[in-house]
Structures are given as C-alpha cells and as structure tokens.
Write an enzyme that holds these catalytic residues in place. Structure first.
Site, PDB file in Angstrom:
ATOM      1  N   LYS A 171       0.841  -1.208   0.000  1.00  0.00           N
ATOM      2  CA  LYS A 171       0.000   0.000   0.000  1.00  0.00           C
ATOM      3  C   LYS A 171       0.876   1.260   0.000  1.00  0.00           C
ATOM      4  O   LYS A 171       0.575   2.245  -0.683  1.00  0.00           O
ATOM      5  CB  LYS A 171      -0.928  -0.011   1.222  1.00  0.00           C
ATOM      6  N   LYS A 239      -0.582  11.518   5.744  1.00  0.00           N
ATOM      7  CA  LYS A 239      -0.312  10.381   6.649  1.00  0.00           C
ATOM      8  C   LYS A 239       0.413   9.262   5.889  1.00  0.00           C
ATOM      9  O   LYS A 239       1.407   8.714   6.351  1.00  0.00           O
ATOM     10  CB  LYS A 239      -1.640   9.855   7.218  1.00  0.00           C
TER      11      LYS A 239
END
Ligand code: NAD
Length: 292
Positions: A171, A239
């Site tokens: 990811k 983030k």
C-alpha cells in the site's frame, strides 16, 4: 453466512459493510460517530454499542480506521478486540497504517489465539461503493484462504503479497506512485496553461499514449476545472507519505522522488487543502509558478 464485526464505518467502511450485508453476512458495526452508526442501521446492519459488543459473537472482525493510533486503541484497549473476541476469530485490518503496527498486532493477537491479516485497499470511495477494491493482503496462507470469501465481496483484485505487514508495504508503494503521478499531472497542466496551449486537448493526447494513467483518465477534467471535492483527502495522503518515508528508512533505501512528493503534499496541507482531494496538489505547483 458469517458473523462479522465491523469497526470504522466512514467513507470506506460504510459502503464495504453494506456489500457484506447484501451478500448475506450478519454485520454488527461500531463507529464512534453517531451519524455513521445510523447509516449502518439504515442498511440493515446491527448497531453495536461498543467495540466489545461488535466483536463478541464475531467469526471475522474487520477494522477500517484512519491510522495506527485508532487501530491500536481498538485492538489493545481494555474492552478491545484482543480482550473481547473469541479465540479463533479472524481480524482483518483494512486501514492504511504503518507495517510495524500490523506486525505487532498480529504477534499480540496470536498469544490469544486470534488470527490477523493486514489488508489495505486501493480504489477509493468509488471502488468501495462498486465493490471493486484492489486488496493487498499480508499474513499466513491459511488465514488468507479463510478470509478470501469475505474479501472477494469487497474487491475484484485480492492478492496475498507476503507475511504480516507486507500488505501495508505494498500500500505504501501504491501511495507513493499515486502521489507522484498527481504531482506530475499538475506540472503538465501548469506548463500547458502557461504556454497558451489548451490543457484539455494536451491531456487528451497524453491519456492516449505512454503517459496514460488512471489519474489522467479519472481526474484530468476536474483538475483543469480546479474541482477538488474529496475523494481521498490530502490529510490522509500526508499520513501515507509519512508511512512511505518511514518504511524507506527502515528498509535502508533512498526514495528521492517520494521525499520531494511528500513535501509537496505537506505544502498542500499547510496551504489549507488538507480536506481537499489529493488532486489539489496542482495548487502547490500553480502557486510555486506564481500563477494563482
Ligand atoms: P474516515 O475518516 O471516513 O473513516 C474512519 C472512521 O473510523 C470514522 O467514521 C471514524 O469515526 C471511525 N473511528 C475513528 N476512531 C474510531 C474508534 N476508536 N472506534 C470506532 N470508530 C472509530 O476514513 P476513510 O476514508 O474511510 O479511510 C479509512 C482508512 O482507509 C484510512 O486508513 C485510509 O487511509 C484508507 N483508505 C481510504 C481511501 C479513500 O479513498 N477514502 C482509499 C483507500 C484507503
């Protein structure tokens, strides 16, 4: 039919829970926000009063939370998943978080006989609504096989990419590529406009050649029109770029373009675009070029 506890019913979690209900599973969901809980009730789920309530009778627990502190809270809390789920439960964390938290949760859960997978997703809100997510799964072969019937309700591509934490590393790789492409498409738009060339025509040509990408396909019109309603918020991509740079440091590698792109994402946030779609990276390049 599986009893599923679902924690985190936000932009992604809510449509995912609705697909599981539609597929015939019994879903007990919990979210700290009242509005999210009401949405679950409206689509036929059982609204749980707490994490403990959601996981009490569950065979599978899915978490779809913002970041690692929330995952740690619901996993390790006194009334959390590790304390309250029954041994043998399969915990599938689909949030995007740092790989080391996924590894630590898997280790701590194993001591209680709870099996864990990290299974972050790509495809965004549209992918969640269309049950067309791309899901990258880290964990053991047997646990991935057990989770597959549930994951295949949510996504079209479900790939076991390695051991615990590997899903999160994939990811991170996905997020660095996506942010980099947004930054470059933004630069192309600024160059075309500043040179007096119609950016719509220019990007149409790019989308038909080697520069083609999903970002160009889905976002070129809205970027040229400066429409930045999310989608995927700059705050979340900020983030994720932190996860990318941290993972690179841990792996002992240099990712110069990721470093630069992370700074552009940070600039977009500092300029007040944290709540906008990540395509708002274009505004940073526009400002750097004095073309507001
Ligand atoms: P979101 O903020 O819309 O949803 C998160 C939900 O978790 C919220 O409803 C929040 O109230 C709830 N929550 C927070 N703390 C909680 C707690 N302690 N207990 C119970 N509920 C709690 O975020 P999202 O867009 O759905 O994203 C979820 C995850 O998926 C993130 O890690 C994100 O990076 C990732 N992701 C998002 C997208 C996207 O396009 N939005 C795409 C891929 C991956």
């Amino acid at each position: 039919m599986t009893d599923i506890g679902f924690i985190g019913l936000g932009i992604m979690g809510s449509p995912m829970a609705s697909h599981l209900i539609a597929a015939g599973h019994r879903v007990a969901g919990f979210d700290v926000q009242q509005e999210a809980r009401q949405q679950l009730a409206a689509i036929g789920g059982r609204v749980a009063e707490s994490v403990a309530d959601a996981v009490a009778g569950a065979e599978v627990v899915i978490t779809m939370l913002p970041d690692h502190p929330q995952v740690e809270q619901v996993a390790y809390g006194d009334d959390g998943i590790l304390a309250r789920a029954k041994p043998g439960t399969l915990l599938i964390d689909m949030s995007t978080i740092r790989p080391e938290t996924s590894i630590a949760v898997a280790r701590a859960a194993a001591e209680r006989g709870i099996r864990v997978l990290d299974a972050p997703v790509s495809g965004g809100e549209v992918g969640a609504k269309q049950a067309a997510l791309s899901i990258m799964v880290g964990g053991t072969k047997d646990d991935v096989a057990a989770a597959r019937p549930v994951l295949e309700v949510l996504g079209r591509t479900v790939v076991h990419v390695g051991a615990h934490g590997a899903g999160q590393v994939v990811k991170a790789a996905n997020q660095l590529v996506v942010a980099g492409i947004y930054a470059l498409v933004g630069e192309a738009i600024v160059l075309l406009e500043a040179s007096g060339v119609d950016p719509a025509k220019g990007l149409d040509v790019l989308a038909g050649g080697l520069a083609a990408s999903r970002v160009l396909d889905l976002k070129r019109e809205s970027m040229i029109a400066r429409e930045f309603a999310p989608g995927f918020r700059i705050d979340l991509h900020h983030k994720d770029m932190g996860i990318v740079l941290d993972a690179a440091r841990r792996a002992g590698v240099a990712l110069p373009l990721s470093g630069l792109t992370a700074q552009l994402v940070a600039a977009a946030r500092a300029m007040g675009h944290g709540g906008d779609d990540h395509s708002a990276l274009l505004t940073v390049t526009t400002t750097l070029s004095g073309r507001e």
